[in-house]
Structures are given as C-alpha cells and as structure tokens.
Design a protein around this motif. Structure first.
Motif, PDB file in Angstrom:
ATOM      1  N   VAL A   6       0.839  -1.202   0.000  1.00  0.00           N
ATOM      2  CA  VAL A   6       0.000   0.000   0.000  1.00  0.00           C
ATOM      3  C   VAL A   6       0.876   1.254   0.000  1.00  0.00           C
ATOM      4  N   ALA A   7       1.874   1.301   0.878  1.00  0.00           N
ATOM      5  CA  ALA A   7       2.769   2.452   0.940  1.00  0.00           C
ATOM      6  C   ALA A   7       3.519   2.624  -0.379  1.00  0.00           C
ATOM      7  N   GLN A   8       3.913   1.528  -0.992  1.00  0.00           N
ATOM      8  CA  GLN A   8       4.621   1.595  -2.268  1.00  0.00           C
ATOM      9  C   GLN A   8       3.728   2.145  -3.370  1.00  0.00           C
ATOM     10  N   LYS A   9       2.463   1.747  -3.382  1.00  0.00           N
ATOM     11  CA  LYS A   9       1.531   2.269  -4.388  1.00  0.00           C
ATOM     12  C   LYS A   9       1.295   3.771  -4.185  1.00  0.00           C
ATOM     13  N   ILE A  10       1.182   4.192  -2.934  1.00  0.00           N
ATOM     14  CA  ILE A  10       1.003   5.619  -2.653  1.00  0.00           C
ATOM     15  C   ILE A  10       2.246   6.386  -3.089  1.00  0.00           C
ATOM     16  N   GLU A  11       3.406   5.858  -2.769  1.00  0.00           N
ATOM     17  CA  GLU A  11       4.657   6.504  -3.186  1.00  0.00           C
ATOM     18  C   GLU A  11       4.732   6.595  -4.707  1.00  0.00           C
ATOM     19  N   HIS A  12       4.326   5.556  -5.398  1.00  0.00           N
ATOM     20  CA  HIS A  12       4.341   5.533  -6.866  1.00  0.00           C
ATOM     21  C   HIS A  12       3.437   6.630  -7.441  1.00  0.00           C
ATOM     22  N   VAL A  13       2.313   6.881  -6.794  1.00  0.00           N
ATOM     23  CA  VAL A  13       1.393   7.930  -7.238  1.00  0.00           C
ATOM     24  C   VAL A  13       1.955   9.321  -6.924  1.00  0.00           C
ATOM     25  N   LEU A  14       2.490   9.488  -5.723  1.00  0.00           N
ATOM     26  CA  LEU A  14       2.935  10.809  -5.288  1.00  0.00           C
ATOM     27  C   LEU A  14       4.258  11.261  -5.895  1.00  0.00           C
ATOM     28  N   SER A  15       5.174  10.351  -6.086  1.00  0.00           N
ATOM     29  CA  SER A  15       6.530  10.727  -6.516  1.00  0.00           C
ATOM     30  C   SER A  15       6.584  11.580  -7.778  1.00  0.00           C
ATOM     31  N   PRO A  16       5.846  11.251  -8.834  1.00  0.00           N
ATOM     32  CA  PRO A  16       5.907  12.114 -10.025  1.00  0.00           C
ATOM     33  C   PRO A  16       5.365  13.524  -9.776  1.00  0.00           C
ATOM     34  N   LEU A  17       4.476  13.658  -8.800  1.00  0.00           N
ATOM     35  CA  LEU A  17       3.859  14.954  -8.520  1.00  0.00           C
ATOM     36  C   LEU A  17       4.678  15.809  -7.561  1.00  0.00           C
ATOM     37  N   LEU A  41       0.187   0.153   6.906  1.00  0.00           N
ATOM     38  CA  LEU A  41      -0.924   0.752   6.155  1.00  0.00           C
ATOM     39  C   LEU A  41      -1.708  -0.320   5.412  1.00  0.00           C
ATOM     40  N   THR A  42      -3.018  -0.147   5.367  1.00  0.00           N
ATOM     41  CA  THR A  42      -3.879  -1.053   4.616  1.00  0.00           C
ATOM     42  C   THR A  42      -4.694  -0.241   3.614  1.00  0.00           C
ATOM     43  N   TYR A  43      -5.348  -0.927   2.695  1.00  0.00           N
ATOM     44  CA  TYR A  43      -6.202  -0.220   1.737  1.00  0.00           C
ATOM     45  C   TYR A  43      -7.315   0.541   2.455  1.00  0.00           C
ATOM     46  N   GLY A  44      -7.732   0.058   3.604  1.00  0.00           N
ATOM     47  CA  GLY A  44      -8.746   0.739   4.390  1.00  0.00           C
ATOM     48  C   GLY A  44      -8.285   2.073   4.967  1.00  0.00           C
ATOM     49  N   ASP A  45      -6.979   2.294   4.987  1.00  0.00           N
ATOM     50  CA  ASP A  45      -6.416   3.539   5.523  1.00  0.00           C
ATOM     51  C   ASP A  45      -6.270   4.625   4.468  1.00  0.00           C
ATOM     52  N   ILE A  46      -6.424   4.276   3.211  1.00  0.00           N
ATOM     53  CA  ILE A  46      -6.115   5.212   2.126  1.00  0.00           C
ATOM     54  C   ILE A  46      -6.974   6.475   2.181  1.00  0.00           C
ATOM     55  N   ILE A  47      -8.238   6.347   2.439  1.00  0.00           N
ATOM     56  CA  ILE A  47      -9.118   7.530   2.459  1.00  0.00           C
ATOM     57  C   ILE A  47      -8.691   8.477   3.571  1.00  0.00           C
ATOM     58  N   ALA A  48      -8.487   7.965   4.779  1.00  0.00           N
ATOM     59  CA  ALA A  48      -8.073   8.818   5.898  1.00  0.00           C
ATOM     60  C   ALA A  48      -6.723   9.466   5.600  1.00  0.00           C
ATOM     61  N   LEU A  49      -5.796   8.702   5.070  1.00  0.00           N
ATOM     62  CA  LEU A  49      -4.479   9.251   4.753  1.00  0.00           C
ATOM     63  C   LEU A  49      -4.573  10.323   3.682  1.00  0.00           C
ATOM     64  N   SER A  50      -5.346  10.068   2.650  1.00  0.00           N
ATOM     65  CA  SER A  50      -5.440  11.036   1.554  1.00  0.00           C
ATOM     66  C   SER A  50      -6.126  12.330   1.998  1.00  0.00           C
ATOM     67  N   ASP A  51      -7.035  12.239   2.965  1.00  0.00           N
ATOM     68  CA  ASP A  51      -7.695  13.439   3.476  1.00  0.00           C
ATOM     69  C   ASP A  51      -6.680  14.406   4.095  1.00  0.00           C
ATOM     70  N   HIS A  52      -5.630  13.874   4.691  1.00  0.00           N
ATOM     71  CA  HIS A  52      -4.596  14.704   5.313  1.00  0.00           C
ATOM     72  C   HIS A  52      -3.558  15.188   4.312  1.00  0.00           C
ATOM     73  N   LEU A  53      -3.408  14.497   3.206  1.00  0.00           N
ATOM     74  CA  LEU A  53      -2.348  14.835   2.259  1.00  0.00           C
ATOM     75  C   LEU A  53      -2.470  16.249   1.686  1.00  0.00           C
ATOM     76  N   THR A  54      -3.675  16.678   1.403  1.00  0.00           N
ATOM     77  CA  THR A  54      -3.849  18.004   0.818  1.00  0.00           C
ATOM     78  C   THR A  54      -3.253  19.073   1.729  1.00  0.00           C
ATOM     79  N   ARG A  55      -3.567  19.012   3.008  1.00  0.00           N
ATOM     80  CA  ARG A  55      -3.029  19.991   3.963  1.00  0.00           C
ATOM     81  C   ARG A  55      -1.516  19.878   4.090  1.00  0.00           C
ATOM     82  N   HIS A  56      -1.008  18.663   4.113  1.00  0.00           N
ATOM     83  CA  HIS A  56       0.430  18.446   4.294  1.00  0.00           C
ATOM     84  C   HIS A  56       1.237  18.914   3.081  1.00  0.00           C
ATOM     85  N   LEU A  57       0.737  18.650   1.892  1.00  0.00           N
ATOM     86  CA  LEU A  57       1.502  18.937   0.682  1.00  0.00           C
ATOM     87  C   LEU A  57       1.307  20.361   0.153  1.00  0.00           C
ATOM     88  N   SER A  58       0.201  21.001   0.478  1.00  0.00           N
ATOM     89  CA  SER A  58      -0.102  22.336  -0.066  1.00  0.00           C
ATOM     90  C   SER A  58       1.016  23.365   0.101  1.00  0.00           C
TER      91      SER A  58
END
Length: 77
Positions: A6-17, A41-58
């Motif tokens: 799960v963490a690897q898939k998230i990293e794969h999505v975020l890294s180019p951006l 991390l599990t797939y069930g955590d993705i929504i909660a994690l992504s909700d925080h990403l906008t604030r963290h990355l902005s």
C-alpha cells in the motif's frame, strides 16, 4: 521503495507529482497521524491518509497539485 504494498503504491502515485523525498515524508507523517506506519498501512487507511495529504503537501506544491495528489491516492482503493 518503502513500506508495504500500500505504501509503495502511494509513493508511486505521489513521486511524479511531488518528488520521492517529499512523497516518502508525507506517507510517513500521515501514517503516524492515523496511528500507523508505512509497514502497517492497509487499503482501508487510504481515504483517511489522503484526506490529510492536501493539507500536508499544499505548502510545498500548492493547493491544486496537493489536491490532485490526494485524489490520485484515493483512486488506489
């Protein structure tokens, strides 16, 4: 690569951006915020994690790219 599948898939999505270093830092920080780490991390955590990403990355990439990154992460599940 970092963490579990799960963490690897998230990293794969975020890294180019936002780059690999910021992607890994964001995953580690946001995983900790939800009581996890990159190994638990599990797939069930993705929504909660992504909700925080906008604030963290902005501050680093701007709100539009941060929201696009969070949207793409939500698409993983």
């Amino acid at each position: 690569m970092m963490g579990n599948d799960v963490a690897q898939k998230i990293e794969h999505v975020l890294s180019p951006l936002v780059g690999q270093v910021l992607a890994r830092a964001a995953i580690d920080l946001e995983a900790k915020r939800i009581g996890k780490n990159s190994e638990t991390l599990t797939y069930g955590d993705i929504i909660a994690l992504s909700d925080h990403l906008t604030r963290h990355l902005s501050p680093f990439v701007g709100p539009q790219i941060a929201e696009a990154a969070a949207r793409q992460v939500r698409g993983i599940c």
